[in-house]
Write a protein that holds these residues in place. Structure first.
Motif, short mmCIF file in Angstrom:
data_model
loop_
_atom_site.label_atom_id
_atom_site.label_comp_id
_atom_site.label_asym_id
_atom_site.label_seq_id
_atom_site.Cartn_x
_atom_site.Cartn_y
_atom_site.Cartn_z
N MET A 79 32.21 25.54 18.04
CA MET A 79 31.52 24.76 17.02
C MET A 79 32.37 23.54 16.67
O MET A 79 33.59 23.62 16.55
CB MET A 79 31.28 25.61 15.77
N ARG A 80 31.70 22.42 16.49
CA ARG A 80 32.37 21.16 16.21
C ARG A 80 31.83 20.65 14.86
O ARG A 80 30.63 20.37 14.73
CB ARG A 80 32.08 20.17 17.33
N ILE A 81 32.72 20.53 13.87
CA ILE A 81 32.34 20.22 12.50
C ILE A 81 32.99 18.91 12.07
O ILE A 81 34.20 18.72 12.23
CB ILE A 81 32.78 21.33 11.53
N LEU A 82 32.20 18.01 11.50
CA LEU A 82 32.73 16.79 10.91
C LEU A 82 32.92 16.99 9.42
O LEU A 82 31.98 17.33 8.71
CB LEU A 82 31.78 15.61 11.15
N SER A 83 34.15 16.81 8.95
CA SER A 83 34.43 16.84 7.52
C SER A 83 34.05 15.47 6.97
O SER A 83 34.76 14.48 7.16
CB SER A 83 35.91 17.14 7.27
N LEU A 84 32.91 15.40 6.28
CA LEU A 84 32.34 14.13 5.85
C LEU A 84 32.66 13.88 4.38
O LEU A 84 32.12 14.55 3.50
CB LEU A 84 30.82 14.15 6.06
N PHE A 100 29.75 18.09 3.75
CA PHE A 100 30.19 17.24 2.63
C PHE A 100 30.51 18.14 1.45
O PHE A 100 29.63 18.86 0.94
CB PHE A 100 29.09 16.25 2.25
N ALA A 101 31.77 18.14 1.01
CA ALA A 101 32.19 18.94 -0.14
C ALA A 101 32.02 18.09 -1.40
O ALA A 101 32.72 17.10 -1.59
CB ALA A 101 33.63 19.39 0.02
N ASP A 102 31.11 18.50 -2.26
CA ASP A 102 30.73 17.71 -3.43
C ASP A 102 31.45 18.21 -4.67
O ASP A 102 31.24 19.34 -5.11
CB ASP A 102 29.22 17.79 -3.62
N THR A 103 32.28 17.36 -5.26
CA THR A 103 32.95 17.70 -6.52
C THR A 103 32.09 17.36 -7.73
O THR A 103 32.47 17.66 -8.85
CB THR A 103 34.27 16.92 -6.65
N HIS A 104 30.95 16.72 -7.50
CA HIS A 104 30.07 16.22 -8.58
C HIS A 104 30.78 15.19 -9.44
O HIS A 104 30.39 14.96 -10.58
CB HIS A 104 29.54 17.37 -9.45
N ALA A 105 31.82 14.56 -8.90
CA ALA A 105 32.60 13.59 -9.68
C ALA A 105 32.84 12.30 -8.91
O ALA A 105 33.64 11.48 -9.33
CB ALA A 105 33.94 14.21 -10.09
N GLU A 106 32.15 12.12 -7.80
CA GLU A 106 32.27 10.88 -7.04
C GLU A 106 31.54 9.76 -7.78
O GLU A 106 30.62 10.01 -8.56
CB GLU A 106 31.64 11.05 -5.65
N PRO A 107 31.92 8.51 -7.53
CA PRO A 107 31.15 7.40 -8.09
C PRO A 107 29.71 7.45 -7.61
O PRO A 107 29.42 7.94 -6.52
CB PRO A 107 31.88 6.17 -7.53
N PRO A 162 22.72 17.87 11.50
CA PRO A 162 22.52 18.20 10.08
C PRO A 162 23.81 18.10 9.28
O PRO A 162 24.91 18.16 9.84
CB PRO A 162 22.01 19.65 10.13
N THR A 163 23.66 17.94 7.99
CA THR A 163 24.80 17.91 7.07
C THR A 163 24.58 18.93 5.97
O THR A 163 23.53 18.96 5.33
CB THR A 163 24.97 16.52 6.43
N ASP A 164 25.57 19.77 5.78
CA ASP A 164 25.55 20.75 4.70
C ASP A 164 26.31 20.18 3.51
O ASP A 164 27.44 19.71 3.67
CB ASP A 164 26.20 22.06 5.12
#
Length: 272
Positions: A1-6, A32-39, A56-58
Motif C-alpha cells: 500500500m502506498r499512502i500520501l501524507s497530505l 489528511f489529518a485534520d486538527t480543526h485548527a488550520e486557517p 481517494p483521500t481520507d
C-alpha cells in the motif's frame, strides 16, 4: 500500500498534483489529518485540490486541538494536548513546552487509519509480509527533517528530496501547473492558526489576510495564561517574544523607518 501524507500545504500539494500528472508514481490514497485548527484558506484549498486527484483521500482527526486547549485552560479536557508554546517562568527565565500536538493529532491518527486500511486491529501485529510506503512532503531545503519510520511495516519516502526539489521550486511548479492551469491561488502554509513556530511575516499575513483566524490565535494566546493550563507555574505565549499576541509589534522594517534591502522576510529556505 502506498499512502500520501497530505498536509495540504505547498510541498504535499506539489506531490499530490505531480502524482496526478504522472510525474511521480501515484498513491493508493491520501490521508489528511485534520486538527480543526488550520486557517480557513487551507480548507478552501483542500476543497479545490481533492477533486483533481486520481485517488481517494481520507480525512481523519483526533479531535479539535483548539477546543482541547481551551478546555484545558478551564481545568477540563486534556492537559497534555499541547503545542510547543513559549513559557515565561517566575524567575524571568524562558522555556518552551514539549511539542506533543504533531504526534497526537497528525502522526498517530494517520498510523491508526493505515492500520484500519490493512485490517489490523489495535494491539495486533502487522503481518511480516506487509509493507506500507508513506510518501511525505519534505522538500530538499528541509531534508534535515527526514526520519526513518518507527514501524517495521512502514517505510518513508521523500520524493521531493530524491528529485532535489526545494520549496521554491515547488512554488514555481505550482505556479504553472496549478495557478495558471486552473486559475487557483498558491496553496497556503499548512499550520494551526496558533502554531508558535510562525514567523512575524506569517503572523502579519494571518492578521491582514485572515483576521478571523488571527482572532482565534489571539483567543488561544489569552487563554493559555490561565493558571490551570497544563499545571504550569509559568505563563504561556504563542509568540516567541512572550508578549500577548495582540500587542506584538508585527510591523515591517520599512514601516519602522528602516531600510528594507530584501523587500520582505525570507519565504524560502531559511528556518522553515
Amino acid at each position: 500500500m502506498r499512502i500520501l501524507s497530505l498536509g495540504a500545504g505547498v510541498q504535499s500539494s506539489t506531490i499530490a498534483l505531480m502524482m496526478a500528472n504522472g510525474e511521480i508514481p501515484p498513491a493508493d490514497r491520501a490521508i489528511f489529518a485534520d486538527t480543526h485548527a488550520e486557517p480557513a484558506e487551507v480548507y478552501r484549498h483542500l476543497d479545490r485540490l481533492l477533486p483533481r486527484l486520481p485517488f481517494p483521500t481520507d480525512v481523519v482527526s483526533a479531535g479539535d486541538l483548539g477546543a482541547e486547549i481551551l478546555a484545558a485552560t478551564a481545568g477540563a479536557g486534556r492537559n497534555d494536548a499541547r503545542p510547543p508554546f513559549y513559557v515565561k517562568n517566575p524567575n524571568g527565565s524562558r522555556g518552551i513546552l514539549r511539542r506533543q500536538c504533531t504526534g497526537d493529532y497528525k502522526i498517530d491518527v494517520i498510523r491508526k487509519r493505515v492500520r484500519e486500511l490493512l485490517g489490523v486491529e489495535r494491539g495486533r501485529r502487522v503481518p511480516a509480509d506487509v509493507m506500507v510506503t508513506q510518501v511525505i512532503g519534505i522538500s530538499l531545503d528541509e531534508a534535515g527533517r527526514m526520519k526513518v519510520s518507527q514501524d517495521k511495516w512502514q517505510t518513508n519516502e521523500y520524493p521531493l528530496v530524491d528529485r532535489r526539489i526545494s520549496r521554491w521550486e515547488c512554488e514555481r511548479w505550482l505556479a504553472k501547473n496549478w495557478c495558471e492551469r486552473f486559475g487557483y491561488p498558491m496553496p497556503p502554509k499548512s499550520a494551526c492558526v496558533f502554531c508558535p513556530y510562525r514567523r512575524n511575516v506569517e503572523w502579519r499575513r494571518l492578521r491582514d489576510e485572515a483576521p478571523e483566524d488571527f482572532q482565534r490565535a489571539v483567543d488561544i494566546d489569552r487563554a493559555i495564561r490561565s493558571p490551570g493550563y497544563g499545571r504550569l507555574v509559568g505563563e504561556c505565549y504563542v509568540h516567541d517574544s512572550m508578549v500577548p499576541l495582540e500587542l506584538v509589534d508585527l510591523s515591517t522594517a520599512a514601516e519602522n523607518g528602516q531600510p528594507n534591502l530584501w523587500d520582505d522576510e525570507c519565504d524560502g529556505m531559511c528556518g522553515v
